[in-house]
Design a protein around this motif. Structure first.
Motif, PDB file in Angstrom:
ATOM      1  N   ILE A   1      -4.143   6.222   4.439  1.00  0.00           N
ATOM      2  CA  ILE A   1      -4.442   6.944   5.604  1.00  0.00           C
ATOM      3  C   ILE A   1      -5.610   7.956   5.201  1.00  0.00           C
ATOM      4  O   ILE A   1      -6.787   7.939   5.903  1.00  0.00           O
ATOM      5  N   SER A   2      -5.507   8.438   3.964  1.00  0.00           N
ATOM      6  CA  SER A   2      -6.432   9.336   3.524  1.00  0.00           C
ATOM      7  C   SER A   2      -7.759   8.554   3.374  1.00  0.00           C
ATOM      8  O   SER A   2      -8.828   8.985   3.652  1.00  0.00           O
ATOM      9  N   ILE A   3      -7.593   7.451   2.810  1.00  0.00           N
ATOM     10  CA  ILE A   3      -8.745   6.547   2.513  1.00  0.00           C
ATOM     11  C   ILE A   3      -9.423   6.235   3.923  1.00  0.00           C
ATOM     12  O   ILE A   3     -10.619   6.166   4.012  1.00  0.00           O
ATOM     13  N   LEU A   4      -8.628   5.659   4.621  1.00  0.00           N
ATOM     14  CA  LEU A   4      -9.066   5.102   6.087  1.00  0.00           C
ATOM     15  C   LEU A   4      -9.775   6.405   6.893  1.00  0.00           C
ATOM     16  O   LEU A   4     -10.933   5.972   7.460  1.00  0.00           O
ATOM     17  N   ILE A   5      -9.257   7.378   6.925  1.00  0.00           N
ATOM     18  CA  ILE A   5      -9.919   8.590   7.686  1.00  0.00           C
ATOM     19  C   ILE A   5     -11.349   9.060   6.951  1.00  0.00           C
ATOM     20  O   ILE A   5     -12.309   9.160   7.711  1.00  0.00           O
TER      21      ILE A   5
ATOM     22  N   ALA B   1      -2.480   5.635  13.242  1.00  0.00           N
ATOM     23  CA  ALA B   1      -3.228   6.049  14.701  1.00  0.00           C
ATOM     24  C   ALA B   1      -3.092   7.270  14.976  1.00  0.00           C
ATOM     25  O   ALA B   1      -4.158   7.784  15.439  1.00  0.00           O
ATOM     26  N   LYS B   2      -1.842   7.784  14.823  1.00  0.00           N
ATOM     27  CA  LYS B   2      -2.011   9.348  15.055  1.00  0.00           C
ATOM     28  C   LYS B   2      -2.959  10.102  14.124  1.00  0.00           C
ATOM     29  O   LYS B   2      -3.590  11.142  14.624  1.00  0.00           O
ATOM     30  N   ALA B   3      -3.077   9.858  12.839  1.00  0.00           N
ATOM     31  CA  ALA B   3      -4.285  10.435  12.002  1.00  0.00           C
ATOM     32  C   ALA B   3      -5.473  10.256  12.645  1.00  0.00           C
ATOM     33  O   ALA B   3      -6.479  11.046  12.745  1.00  0.00           O
ATOM     34  N   LEU B   4      -5.588   9.004  12.939  1.00  0.00           N
ATOM     35  CA  LEU B   4      -6.938   8.499  13.465  1.00  0.00           C
ATOM     36  C   LEU B   4      -7.345   9.412  14.833  1.00  0.00           C
ATOM     37  O   LEU B   4      -8.379  10.065  15.212  1.00  0.00           O
ATOM     38  N   ALA B   5      -6.368   9.509  15.483  1.00  0.00           N
ATOM     39  CA  ALA B   5      -6.511  10.163  17.059  1.00  0.00           C
ATOM     40  C   ALA B   5      -6.682  11.573  16.705  1.00  0.00           C
ATOM     41  O   ALA B   5      -7.629  12.126  17.439  1.00  0.00           O
ATOM     42  N   ARG B   6      -6.206  12.397  15.736  1.00  0.00           N
ATOM     43  CA  ARG B   6      -6.510  13.532  15.191  1.00  0.00           C
ATOM     44  C   ARG B   6      -7.815  13.688  14.981  1.00  0.00           C
ATOM     45  O   ARG B   6      -8.440  14.782  15.199  1.00  0.00           O
TER      46      ARG B   6
ATOM     47  N   ALA C   1       0.771  -1.098  -0.004  1.00  0.00           N
ATOM     48  CA  ALA C   1      -0.015  -0.053   0.099  1.00  0.00           C
ATOM     49  C   ALA C   1       0.970   1.240  -0.043  1.00  0.00           C
ATOM     50  O   ALA C   1       2.075   1.294   0.538  1.00  0.00           O
ATOM     51  N   ASP C   2       0.169   2.367  -0.553  1.00  0.00           N
ATOM     52  CA  ASP C   2       0.824   3.553  -0.544  1.00  0.00           C
ATOM     53  C   ASP C   2       0.416   4.105   0.758  1.00  0.00           C
ATOM     54  O   ASP C   2      -0.929   4.437   0.983  1.00  0.00           O
ATOM     55  N   PHE C   3       1.295   4.605   1.670  1.00  0.00           N
ATOM     56  CA  PHE C   3       0.937   4.875   3.224  1.00  0.00           C
ATOM     57  C   PHE C   3      -0.348   6.036   3.116  1.00  0.00           C
ATOM     58  O   PHE C   3      -1.050   5.990   3.874  1.00  0.00           O
ATOM     59  N   ASP C   4       0.311   7.056   2.434  1.00  0.00           N
ATOM     60  CA  ASP C   4      -0.457   8.383   2.365  1.00  0.00           C
ATOM     61  C   ASP C   4      -1.708   8.102   1.812  1.00  0.00           C
ATOM     62  O   ASP C   4      -2.860   8.656   2.454  1.00  0.00           O
TER      63      ASP C   4
END
Length: 457
Positions: free
Chosen positions: A240-244, A275-280, A234-237
């Protein structure tokens, strides 16, 4: 003396061929008039919804459910856009899907027709009433509507406006019917002689109750236990965008992601960042001990918080931790949870196959996504996952009839018969065979005096 639900539905069954025979022009005019009425009477609609919301607050309805109850300017705008899309769509009835000559002068056609009388029992979401009733009008079906009691006032205003528009356009009176009392559901379930299909929307337990207490065919729309699997390629960025988006864009929706699966090879690098992005975004994490250990080791500190005036406020005071707390450790049997809230389950897997197996076991066969740049892994996931919607590199929130170009949906079917996924116009029609002859009898063919000469026309 009030008329029973059974008698009202029997009357509807009798007039259903008239509704089915109404032309596309009449149906579209009914939708146009309905849209005009909704725009004109928005103050009454919003006032009724304010009353519903106030009663819901007093009864202690959760914030996640409150989001579903609200019918504001934004929801109305979406409904009106959906009606415009429906008007623009091709008439779903009268399509010839097979045209074949069996013999000279013996012509067979298969033509799409409305299902007939459909009973829809749906959750407390006023926009659902608009979508469902308009879809039934466009597809030529008669509909019995039962919405959640929490939005009874809003539903009544919306229903009265749409039903009046249908009659004004020339559709038969009583082509739409609303039931409000909970006891009337049981009456409706007994109408197997005059209701052609039931569509219950709600929990698995509710859908199972409907199936167990009626002889009417049921198209189930149950829980939305959706997954996002982040593959090792996966492309991390992007992930994370998709997950958020999949988790937070609208947490109360059935297509919001409830479980994050991460390939074990990348978990040490990806999971702390996610996890950091989700916490924000305010998301609380639950998960396995393995996932908890990775987060505790890699990211014990919380993300920086925003400034409030001159005082810096720690994220600890404003959002969940970017880790899994001891009380949120999950066992294997806990992964079938549908949160409809800012809560996300986390688990690590060794392969695409293990991710698919987890999804097929604990998911609700609704919508699931893989994030990967590996074509082979994506193809494997798309093949193995047994859900109505299987995605690659995009949010599970796309599982919606409007976003599919259906105009709207009556629900998302997690079954496999007749219709699957977002059920739009095509899911509300069936077909019949029309055979036109010129005096042919089967005896001539059985005796060999005549023979079939099949030819596609």
């Amino acid at each position: 003396m009030s008329i029973s639900v059974r008698d009202r539905v029997r009357e509807m069954k009798l007039i259903s061929p008239v509704a089915a025979g109404a032309g596309e022009k009449v149906r579209n005019e009914a939708l146009r008039l309905a849209a005009e009425a909704l725009k004109k009477h928005r103050p009454e609609i919003f006032e009724a919804n304010r009353e519903d919301l106030e009663r819901a607050r007093e009864s202690g309805i959760s914030p996640a459910v409150m989001k579903r109850l609200r019918f504001n300017e934004h929801k109305l705008t979406d409904c009106l856009a959906g009606i415009e899309s429906l008007i623009a769509l091709e008439n779903p009835t009268g399509r010839v899907t097979l045209h074949r000559q069996l013999d000279e002068g013996l012509i067979l056609k298969r033509v799409t027709v409305p299902i007939g009388v459909i009973g829809i029992i749906f959750e407390a979401r006023p926009d659902a009433l608009v979508q469902i009733s308009c879809l039934c009008i466009k597809s030529g079906n008669c509909a019995v509507l039962k919405g959640g009691r929490e939005t009874a006032s809003t539903n009544r205003v919306l229903f009265d406006l749409i039903a009046a528009a249908a009659v004004q356009a020339g559709l038969p009176a009583n082509c739409l019917m609303q039931v409000s009392a909970h006891s009337e559901i049981d009456e409706l379930l007994e109408c197997d002689d005059c209701v052609d299909l039931l569509i219950p929307r709600g929990s698995n337990a509710f859908v199972r109750y409907i199936m167990d207490h009626t002889k009417i065919p049921v198209m189930g729309h149950s829980d939305g236990v959706c997954h996002t699997y982040v593959d090792r390629a996966a492309d991390f960025d992007q992930a994370i965008s998709i997950l958020i988006d999949a988790k937070t864009q609208y947490t109360a929706a059935c297509n919001a992601t409830e479980t994050l699966l991460v390939h074990r090879e990348i978990a040490g690098a990806f999971l702390p960042e996610a996890a950091k992005a989700l916490a924000r975004a305010g998301v609380k994490l639950r998960g396995t001990e393995e996932a908890a250990r990775i987060l505790a080791k890699a990211a014990p500190a919380l993300p920086d918080a925003a400034q409030t005036g001159k005082e810096k406020v720690r994220a600890q005071d404003k959002s969940p931790a970017a880790r899994i707390l001891p009380e949120d450790i999950m066992g294997e049997g806990d992964f079938s949870a549908e949160y409809l809230d800012l809560v996300l389950s986390v688990k690590l897997v060794d392969s695409v196959e293990e991710a698919a197996a987890h999804i097929n076991r604990f998911g609700s066969h609704h919508t699931d996504c893989i994030v990967t740049q590996d074509d082979e892994a994506a193809d494997r996931f798309l093949t193995l996952v047994d859900s109505a919607g299987v995605y690659r590199n995009c949010s599970t929130r796309f599982a919606d009839g409007f976003r599919y170009g259906f105009g709207a949906e009556v629900g998302i079917s997690t079954g496999k018969l007749h219709a699957r996924g977002p059920v739009g116009l095509d899911g509300l029609v069936t077909y019949k065979y029309l055979l036109e002859g010129s005096g042919q009898i089967v005896g001539d063919y059985a005796a060999g005096r005549r023979q079939f000469h099949f030819q596609e026309l």
